[in-house]
Design an enzyme around this catalytic site. Structure first.
Site, PDB file in Angstrom:
ATOM      1  N   SER A  92      12.120 -10.845  -6.036  1.00 53.35           N
ATOM      2  CA  SER A  92      11.792 -10.032  -4.863  1.00 53.35           C
ATOM      3  C   SER A  92      13.072  -9.820  -4.030  1.00 53.35           C
ATOM      4  O   SER A  92      14.043  -9.282  -4.554  1.00 53.35           O
ATOM      5  CB  SER A  92      10.670 -10.707  -4.064  1.00 53.35           C
TER       6      SER A  92
ATOM      7  N   ASP B 102       2.574  -5.475 -10.001  1.00 47.30           N
ATOM      8  CA  ASP B 102       3.195  -5.886  -8.735  1.00 47.30           C
ATOM      9  C   ASP B 102       2.542  -5.116  -7.592  1.00 47.30           C
ATOM     10  O   ASP B 102       2.443  -3.886  -7.643  1.00 47.30           O
ATOM     11  CB  ASP B 102       4.702  -5.611  -8.796  1.00 47.30           C
TER      12      ASP B 102
ATOM     13  N   HIS C  42       3.150  -9.905  -8.040  1.00 54.62           N
ATOM     14  CA  HIS C  42       4.485  -9.907  -7.443  1.00 54.62           C
ATOM     15  C   HIS C  42       5.173 -11.236  -7.739  1.00 54.62           C
ATOM     16  O   HIS C  42       4.880 -12.251  -7.127  1.00 54.62           O
ATOM     17  CB  HIS C  42       4.398  -9.672  -5.941  1.00 54.62           C
TER      18      HIS C  42
END
Ligand SMILES: *[C@@H]1O[C@H](CO)[C@@H](O)[C@H](O)[C@H]1NC(C)=O
Ligand SMILES: *[C@@H]1O[C@H](CO)[C@@H](O)[C@H](O)[C@H]1NC(C)=O
Ligand SMILES: *[C@@H]1O[C@H](CO)[C@@H](O)[C@H](O)[C@H]1NC(C)=O
Ligand SMILES: *[C@@H]1O[C@H](CO)[C@@H](O)[C@H](O)[C@H]1NC(C)=O
Ligand SMILES: *[C@@H]1O[C@H](CO)[C@@H](O)[C@H](O)[C@H]1NC(C)=O
Ligand SMILES: *[C@@H]1O[C@H](CO)[C@@H](O)[C@H](O)[C@H]1NC(C)=O
Ligand SMILES: *[C@@H]1O[C@H](CO)[C@@H](O)[C@H](O)[C@H]1NC(C)=O
Length: 533
Positions: free
Chosen positions: A193, A407, A447
């Site tokens: 991320s 995601d 995610h």
């Protein structure tokens, strides 16, 4: 300081990782001495403490750290923990920790951060030090998950954009050398991320920091991502708006319709879309017919329009793409992140505290001009979109990236977009990119972790199945850097419930290949899948 080396062989399933092991003989005294003698410019040692394996440290200090959510951390191996403050300017600095294992592989590693925080990722420090890396983690220049610290302080933004990670690496490598009396042999990075963006930033701008970078779901094209994240509130609005699609039944309906239209494209109906880029979802199939009085199982025209917009690329005032659409498949989580819960907090903080320096900026007014303002500002090149990786390539560095295909925060469509940008910028087809840059699409991963797919690939301690490099992206990277064994596929594992054992495993394909099921009756078996053009 005394230590001895020995050569050990680890058997990780099929692959052999040979490593020089350094063992600090009197780690209690060595750690105390390190803390007392450390003299590195701009570094103030707060704590240097030997911690035996099993120590449960408390992480409940003030300083807004409670928002980070880390309460305690069990230390997996005997370590010397050094906690520091490193000033990066006269009005900014990072908190940094190095965790130095008594029994060291000679490998150095930096962890990354998440969101717009502000949080040392202690579970990642524990995971990697447990594997014998001398590990560092920094707070990215401010404490906690809010972006408030950026307000009127571009030095803090600079730390967040790239200075915190690089500073931690420079200081961490020096401390590692002082502690063991010898420099690290190879240097690694692990993050996802924002941590993924940090990994790409290192590859683009600090090509000597790491020999191997594992960077997942990268928040690259950062201001464009932040703008795209701001669009959802303007698309769906709140419960008073005709475009609003409330959480729950209607999103379950939309998700099911997406599966109806796209799940079978990969050869099997298993609730997992292997290649969402192939899915051109048509929401008009859910349009309520004329005369409808019951709106629980269909969408109004305004709702259909909003859903279509969420799954359409976002274009700027100049007619160029700002950021790709949300990939279909993540609705059951994304509804609670983007579609029904008001303005996205990271976008709000970025526009308020960085772009406009105006804490009263109203996210309901967001439009394409704001996206342009953010991109034009691009402080410290936080965009992280340089497509020329030749300096990293020239060092022999390796980059392994992965992106969950479900995601719900960073569209997985953006990772192939960057891969293709690099391909064009460097003039290299994928067969040449393979030498140093490999990208894996992890179907059914949300995610960075979790999801309905085979998402455990060793990206965090909680996502470890085995230490076989085929199942573990970090140890695969070690094997690639040190033995030349680059990944061809990445095997993910799905557990419904760990106590019940493995539910299924699946080999995820290297982009641009995609996964196809050739034996749908046995789709849980990895042999039923093949990577095709
Ligand atoms: C570590 O300590 C915390 C409290 O500080 C406690 O909640 C947690 O269960 C402990 N962990 C272990 C594994 O003992
Ligand atoms: C951040 O938290 C650390 C404790 O982990 C503290 O030492 C430091 O002063 C804090 N930084 C700021 C800017 O408040
Ligand atoms: C904690 O965060 C708030 C804003 O979220 C900020 O006003 C405050 O100064 C922070 N406190 C510390 C000690 O960093
Ligand atoms: C902080 O550093 C900047 C640039 O390095 C300098 O211009 C400024 O005078 C310094 N401020 C203080 C309070 O020392
Ligand atoms: C060092 O770690 C390796 C790998 O975990 C292990 O095989 C070895 O026994 C350890 N050595 C000592 C002295 O603890
Ligand atoms: C919806 O409108 C009412 C009446 O104007 C207002 O009181 C309420 O706050 C609004 N709800 C939201 C979520 O904005
Ligand atoms: C509306 O439709 C849903 C789903 O088809 C059904 O469960 C519900 O009973 C209907 N409500 C009314 C008031 O007819």
């Amino acid at each position: 300081m005394k230590f001895f080396s020995q050569y050990l062989i680890f058997l990780h399933g099929l692959t052999t990782l040979t490593v020089a092991q350094h063992i600090v003989t009197d780690p209690v005294a060595a750690c105390t001495k390190l803390g007392a003698s450390l003299a590195i410019e701009n570094v103030r040692v707060n704590l240097a403490q030997y911690l035996p394996a099993g120590t449960n440290i408390s992480l409940t200090q003030n300083y807004n750290l409670s928002s980070c959510g880390y309460i305690s951390q069990v230390i997996p191996k005997d370590i010397c923990r050094v906690a520091m403050y490193v000033s990066t300017s006269n009005r900014s600095g990072i908190t940094l920790e190095t965790w130095l294992p008594t029994n060291w592989t000679g490998r150095f590693l930096s962890t990354g951060n998440g969101g717009i925080g502000g949080c040392i990722q202690y579970p990642d420090l524990a995971y990697t030090v447990g594997l014998g890396f001398a590990t560092v983690g920094a707070n990215n220049g401010h404490n906690g998950t809010s972006g408030h610290a950026f307000y009127n302080n571009l030095e803090v933004v600079h730390d967040f954009a790239d200075r915190s990670l690089h500073t931690g690496v420079v200081v961490g490598k020096e401390i590692t050398k002082q502690y063991y009396g010898t420099a690290h042999k190879k240097s690694y990075y692990l993050g996802c991320s924002t941590g993924g963006r940090q990994g790409f930033k290192a590859v683009q701008s600090y090509p000597n920091d790491f020999d191997g970078v594992v960077a997942g779901a990268p928040a690259i094209d950062f201001t464009h991502l932040t703008s795209w994240s701001a669009t959802f509130y303007t698309i769906f609005g709140n419960s008073n708006d005709s475009t609003y699609v409330p959480a729950g039944g209607l999103w379950a309906l939309i998700h099911q319709e997406i599966l109806n239209q796209c799940d079978g494209m990969d050869g099997v109906l298993d609730g997992i879309i292997e290649d969402p880029q192939m899915c051109q979802f048509r929401p008009e199939t859910l349009q309520c017919p004329p005369g409808t009085t019951n709106f629980t199982a269909c969408l109004t025209s305004a709702q259909v329009g909003a859903v279509r917009e969420a799954f359409t690329d976002f274009y700027g005032v100049d007619g160029k793409i700002i950021y790709p659409r949300m990939q279909p498949g993540s609705e059951l989580t994304a509804e609670y992140v983007y579609y029904t819960t008001g303005p996205f907090p990271y976008s709000v903080d970025w526009f308020r505290y960085v772009v406009y320096n105006d804490p009263s900026w109203n996210a309901a007014t967001f439009n394409r001009l704001d996206a342009k303002a953010a991109a034009d500002q691009n402080p410290f090149n936080i965009q992280t979109w340089n497509g020329d990786l030749s300096a990293f390539r020239a060092t022999g560095g390796k980059l392994l990236t992965y992106h969950g295909q479900a995601d719900f925060i960073i569209s997985s469509d953006n990772s192939p977009r960057y891969y293709n940008h690099v391909s064009r910028t460097m003039g290299l087809p994928y067969s040449d990119l393979d030498e140093f840059y490999r990208f894996f699409r992890i179907s059914g991963m949300g995610h960075c972790n979790g999801g309905v797919g085979a998402h455990a690939i060793g990206q965090t301690a909680a996502e470890v199945s085995t230490l076989d490099p085929q199942n573990n992206v970090l140890l695969r990277m070690v094997d690639w850097v040190e033995n030349g064994n680059g990944p061809v596929t990445v095997t993910g594992t799905k557990y419904d419930d760990r106590s019940q054992g493995v539910s299924f495993t699946r080999n995820h394909c290297k982009y641009p290949l995609r996964n196809f099921c050739t034996d749908s009756a046995n789709y849980k078996s990895p042999e039923s899948w093949t990577c095709i053009e």
